[in-house]
Design a protein around this motif. Sequence first.
Motif, short mmCIF file in Angstrom:
data_model
loop_
_atom_site.label_atom_id
_atom_site.label_comp_id
_atom_site.label_asym_id
_atom_site.label_seq_id
_atom_site.Cartn_x
_atom_site.Cartn_y
_atom_site.Cartn_z
N TRP A 214 0.83 -1.19 0.00
CA TRP A 214 0.00 0.00 0.00
C TRP A 214 0.87 1.24 0.00
CZ3 TRP A 214 -0.77 3.18 4.60
CH2 TRP A 214 -0.20 2.68 5.76
N ARG B 18 -3.44 4.17 -0.71
CA ARG B 18 -4.00 3.31 -1.75
C ARG B 18 -3.37 1.92 -1.62
NH1 ARG B 18 -2.18 7.95 -6.05
NH2 ARG B 18 -3.83 9.46 -5.63
N VAL C 278 -6.49 1.62 2.79
CA VAL C 278 -7.02 2.62 1.86
C VAL C 278 -7.68 3.70 2.71
CG1 VAL C 278 -8.58 3.10 -0.06
CG2 VAL C 278 -7.44 0.88 0.10
N ILE D 13 -14.89 3.08 -2.06
CA ILE D 13 -13.56 2.66 -2.49
C ILE D 13 -13.69 1.97 -3.85
CG2 ILE D 13 -11.58 1.18 -2.01
CD1 ILE D 13 -12.04 1.68 0.93
#
Length: 231
Positions: free
Chosen positions: A59, A94, A77, A132
């Motif tokens: 991430w 992300r 996220v 999302i």
Amino acid sequence: MKKSTLIVGLVLFLGAGCGKNGSVGPSGPTGPSGPIVVQVNLQNGALPTSSYNGEFDTWLDSANTATPQNGTAYRRVKVGSTVSVTEPSGNYSRALFRFDISSIPVNATIEEARLLLTTESSTNLGSSFVTIGLHALASTLSSGCSWTSSATWVTFNGGAGWSNCDGDSSDGQKGIYDATPLSTIVFDSTFTGTSKVVEYEFPASVVEGWITGTNNGLILVSEGEFQSVAE
């Protein structure tokens, strides 16, 4: 979202033995009524066998732009709390995913594709919600820009910048993925304090593109980036 060998998975439904049509030949004997549909599950350490280790993920954290986050036990996220990633309280993040699908025949027809994930029980959305989206990595990424688990907010391999791949040197780094999501899920207060399996269904053509072309993988992005204060 957390990482586990039994949580992150790609489910594919293949039309076995079905490739692209060739020229028409003479009529033959009557065959079966249709192709056999085969389900393929890809999960590290589990499916299709315990030796599969072809799922890669990490991430990207805007609060630590140059620090790889692949050592954490989860994939995060976050929508952030400001309209600018450069502000101290920005905290956007992300999640990246890619699967080795080299075992799938080039002439296979992908019927369906789904990404399965499980949320952390420590998730806390309060009374707010966030959408999302699952996006494809930008098809415009330059060749040789295959991201690694050492990727960060500003680099695709822990060293070279994403800007070398997509020409986007802005703080937001939106150039690394296609703007239109493949699929979206709304996460609301019902996810707070619970561990739930979520399923993103996305176009089979995306996987077929990986088989015949470049497999850049997928990215999860908050659809409220830089415009919402919800987390």
